[in-house]
Design an enzyme around this catalytic site. Structure first.
Site, PDB file in Angstrom:
ATOM      1  N   PHE A   5     -43.496 112.928  38.430  1.00  0.00           N
ATOM      2  CA  PHE A   5     -44.145 112.001  39.347  1.00  0.00           C
ATOM      3  C   PHE A   5     -45.595 112.417  39.540  1.00  0.00           C
ATOM      4  CE2 PHE A   5     -45.243 110.127  43.475  1.00  0.00           C
ATOM      5  CZ  PHE A   5     -44.796 108.833  43.289  1.00  0.00           C
ATOM      6  N   GLY A  49     -23.065 106.842  46.144  1.00  0.00           N
ATOM      7  CA  GLY A  49     -22.988 106.201  44.841  1.00  0.00           C
ATOM      8  C   GLY A  49     -21.801 105.269  44.727  1.00  0.00           C
ATOM      9  N   ASN A 109     -28.684 110.405  50.466  1.00  0.00           N
ATOM     10  CA  ASN A 109     -27.457 110.461  49.685  1.00  0.00           C
ATOM     11  C   ASN A 109     -26.692 111.722  50.067  1.00  0.00           C
ATOM     12  OD1 ASN A 109     -28.449 112.670  48.127  1.00  0.00           O
ATOM     13  ND2 ASN A 109     -29.388 111.280  46.644  1.00  0.00           N
ATOM     14  N   ASP A 124     -32.860 102.602  47.737  1.00  0.00           N
ATOM     15  CA  ASP A 124     -33.907 101.908  48.503  1.00  0.00           C
ATOM     16  C   ASP A 124     -33.459 100.505  48.891  1.00  0.00           C
ATOM     17  OD1 ASP A 124     -35.599 104.116  48.189  1.00  0.00           O
ATOM     18  OD2 ASP A 124     -36.441 103.335  46.325  1.00  0.00           O
ATOM     19  N   THR A 154     -25.178 107.753  51.679  1.00  0.00           N
ATOM     20  CA  THR A 154     -24.728 106.977  50.533  1.00  0.00           C
ATOM     21  C   THR A 154     -24.129 107.921  49.494  1.00  0.00           C
ATOM     22  OG1 THR A 154     -26.999 107.055  49.650  1.00  0.00           O
ATOM     23  CG2 THR A 154     -26.361 105.100  50.885  1.00  0.00           C
ATOM     24  N   GLN A 208     -31.164 113.081  32.965  1.00  0.00           N
ATOM     25  CA  GLN A 208     -32.513 112.617  33.270  1.00  0.00           C
ATOM     26  C   GLN A 208     -33.450 113.752  33.625  1.00  0.00           C
ATOM     27  OE1 GLN A 208     -32.291 109.592  36.360  1.00  0.00           O
ATOM     28  NE2 GLN A 208     -32.267 107.957  34.837  1.00  0.00           N
ATOM     29  N   SER A 236     -37.420 113.755  35.401  1.00  0.00           N
ATOM     30  CA  SER A 236     -38.426 112.881  36.001  1.00  0.00           C
ATOM     31  C   SER A 236     -39.709 113.651  36.288  1.00  0.00           C
ATOM     32  CB  SER A 236     -37.901 112.274  37.306  1.00  0.00           C
ATOM     33  OG  SER A 236     -36.763 111.486  37.070  1.00  0.00           O
TER      34      SER A 236
END
Length: 304
Positions: free
Chosen positions: A112, A220, A189, A250, A218, A108, A110
């Protein structure tokens, strides 16, 4: 069932463009787009919307374009009964927009566009909204604005949760430390928590001494870990076929806070959070497959 608690989410609301390409082009070349869809997103809005779907009473502070009230996204928020009175409207600017490109290798890139969110830098602290809340969640957004809001929330003796997310790199060491000192629960994460530890030159115990009594990491598909009072709780992830992981973090935060604010234990809050996020990954988009409280609770009970 969730009681009607007040959670104020502060940070981005955004339009998400999810784009598939066969491969990323080299500079000065182009690549065909094989699929493109637009979804509702933005970390703060995701928490507010998922939280509202679960039964929390949520409010939202985001900087959005001047025409946001005419959009489907605003109507979606109204249908969820989210308090949008503190939205910051910026005439002549676009609502923040994320472009997420994925190639055939599932890599990926990204981009923004902050757009209206640049207004955060010059905006006043939403004092009234903070005073009306029981808890404040600081999501991706302007570091200085988040810091000022964390100060106000701490003065009101509110629970403050903080998730810098992909904006972590925007915080200099001092500002990051300042916000964390006002934080009750720190979310991140495993990559983000390690970056925070490195930036502040502390271990997990030292990080907790700075401010957050609870650290939620977190991981995954490997689940999540919660650190509190020298205790570490490991929660397995609920494995579902993942169509799109965007927004899973989220939704986990929304699920965790919805239970914790209602007096549940850290373990039960994390199990419920895992159940909530398992719904989100089953469909493309951060808010496409938001579960109700009953849906998430049933899945949690079946798995754990």
């Amino acid at each position: 069932m969730v009681k009607n608690r007040d959670l104020l989410a502060i940070g981005h609301s955004a339009h998400d463009y999810i784009i598939r390409v066969p491969e990323f082009p080299k500079a000065n070349f182009s690549a065909p787009i094989t699929n493109m869809k637009t979804f509702n997103g933005g970390a703060a809005a995701n928490v507010a919307c998922v939280g509202a779907k679960l039964g929390l009473k949520t409010s939202l502070v985001s900087a959005v374009g001047g025409d946001f009230k005419k959009t489907e996204y605003f109507e979606h928020m109204q249908n969820l009964d989210i308090d949008t009175d503190s939205l910051i409207y910026v005439p002549g600017e676009a609502t923040p927009t994320a472009f997420v490109l994925t190639d055939d290798n599932d890599d990926q890139i990204s981009y923004f566009y902050w757009g209206a969110a640049r207004e955060f830098a010059d905006s006043k602290v939403p004092t009234a909204a903070i005073k009306n809340a029981e808890a404040v969640h600081l999501a991706t957004g302007d570091p200085n604005f988040n810091w000022k809001c964390s100060l106000e929330a701490k003065e009101e003796d509110l629970l403050v949760s903080f998730d810098p997310g992909q904006d972590l790199g925007m915080y200099d060491t001092k500002k990051l430390c300042d916000v964390i000192q006002n934080t009750t629960i720190l979310f991140g994460n495993h990559h983000e928590i390690e970056r925070i530890l490195d930036a502040l030159e502390v271990d997990l115990a030292g990080l907790r001494e700075l401010g957050p009594k609870i650290i939620v990491k977190t991981c995954g598909a490997q689940g999540s870990k919660i650190y509190s009072n020298e205790e570490k709780i490991k929660i397995d992830a609920i494995k579902r076929e993942a169509i799109d992981p965007t927004g899973a973090g989220d939704s986990y935060r929304a699920g965790f806070l919805s239970r914790f604010l209602n007096g549940e234990s850290l373990e039960e809050s994390a199990k419920f959070a895992s159940a909530v996020s398992s719904f989100i990954v089953e469909h493309q988009g951060c808010q496409t497959n938001m579960p109700t409280f009953d849906d998430a609770f049933e899945r949690m009970q079946e798995f754990y």
